[in-house]
Design an enzyme around this catalytic site. Sequence first.
Site, PDB file in Angstrom:
ATOM      1  CE  LYS A 126      36.175 -11.663  49.769  1.00 38.99           C
ATOM      2  NZ  LYS A 126      35.337 -12.882  49.661  1.00 38.99           N
ATOM      3  CE  LYS A 161      37.115  -7.841  51.082  1.00 39.43           C
ATOM      4  NZ  LYS A 161      35.897  -7.191  50.549  1.00 39.43           N
ATOM      5  NE  ARG A 211      25.816  -9.813  44.586  1.00 39.90           N
ATOM      6  CZ  ARG A 211      25.955 -10.999  45.189  1.00 39.90           C
ATOM      7  NH1 ARG A 211      25.068 -11.961  44.973  1.00 39.90           N
ATOM      8  NH2 ARG A 211      26.980 -11.210  45.986  1.00 39.90           N
ATOM      9  NE  ARG A 225      24.508  -7.427  49.033  1.00 39.53           N
ATOM     10  CZ  ARG A 225      25.512  -8.278  48.757  1.00 39.53           C
ATOM     11  NH1 ARG A 225      25.310  -9.581  48.837  1.00 39.53           N
ATOM     12  NH2 ARG A 225      26.694  -7.820  48.417  1.00 39.53           N
ATOM     13  NE  ARG A 233      29.825  -9.676  59.377  1.00 46.10           N
ATOM     14  CZ  ARG A 233      29.697 -10.846  59.986  1.00 46.10           C
ATOM     15  NH1 ARG A 233      30.328 -11.912  59.515  1.00 46.10           N
ATOM     16  NH2 ARG A 233      28.949 -10.970  61.072  1.00 46.10           N
ATOM     17  CG  ASP A 273      28.897  -8.113  46.094  1.00 44.83           C
ATOM     18  OD1 ASP A 273      27.777  -8.263  45.588  1.00 44.83           O
ATOM     19  OD2 ASP A 273      29.451  -8.976  46.795  1.00 44.83           O
ATOM     20  CD  GLU A 282      33.154 -10.624  47.621  1.00 42.69           C
ATOM     21  OE1 GLU A 282      32.395 -11.522  47.185  1.00 42.69           O
ATOM     22  OE2 GLU A 282      33.468 -10.534  48.826  1.00 42.69           O
ATOM     23  CG  ASN A 284      29.833 -12.571  44.497  1.00 44.10           C
ATOM     24  OD1 ASN A 284      30.354 -13.129  45.444  1.00 44.10           O
ATOM     25  ND2 ASN A 284      29.614 -11.259  44.471  1.00 44.10           N
TER      26      ASN A 284
END
Length: 322
Positions: A126, A161, A211, A225, A233, A273, A282, A284
């Site tokens: 993040k 978050k 993703r 997702r 979420r 994401d 994000e 990752n």
Amino acid sequence: MTMTVAVQMDPLDSINIAGDSTFALMLSAQARGHRLFHYDAGDLNWSDGRLWTRAHPVTVQRVAGNHYRFDEPVSLDLGAEADVVLMRQDPPFDLGYITATHLLERIAEHTLVVNNPRSVRNAPEKVFVLDYPQFMPPTLVTRSLEETRAFLKRHGAIVVKPLHGNGGKAIFRVGPEGENLSALLEVFNQTWREPHMVQAFLPAVAKGDKRIVLVDGEVAGAINRLPGEGEIRSNLAVGGSAEKTELTAREQKICAVLGPELKRRGLLFVGIDVIGGEWLTEINVTSPTGIVAIERFDGTDVAGMIWDAIEARVGEKAASPR
């Protein structure tokens, strides 16, 4: 090429082999004839320029409840005896995680560490994404209740978050009236010393959070997702479900901009994401997932693509003068 591969990860008996990306990578490596070793980051040792660990030779199979077998542990010199280290333990991205990157960085000249430990340390999910504000939703990084209230007033509804959270944990939506915002910030400030991430709530999340996996800077595949009933979420770890998807033109542009930088940094396996086909949330790099679901929907052997890239990098390293 037969390689010795040391996998730094969480205990193998705790994983879900049906969807675990690290397990899929281990199966793929074993099928190619590579030798696998498993160790915990807490077992790393350094002295006199050597980095070693207590590691178990391991074989894996896709049999639930009987998915791995350890041989007797050995002392494995990661700089001299391993060709590849897969740094795949799950966050939290805490001082233990950061220290492991510092130690692994000391062997990176001789052993390929995936992902590059210096880049992982400097690019938490993040925080790295802040380099690309042109693709992000409206975002605030703060510990201030006053600034968060002003941000909420501008954007109507927000999501709060942890800056270094993972797996969809501790993500809260706050509505336009700001119900419980002060209590929420109080809990966040007591729990975490670092600032928190606050973003405008994106209603498009109801249609999924995509993703996208990039391997050595190139798109390998994607899944969409979907959040579970009553959830915002969509992480699979908290009850989300996956479906087949295609990339939008905006997502293709995001990947085209990110790809060369990921490759330059040695971030070989990355999952980004994107919400609503346009908002990057994000990047990752610590222990990205999603390759099993991509293979299930698209038939794409992402694990094989990752090992192709790793083998090419190891070959380049072996050919370069020391």
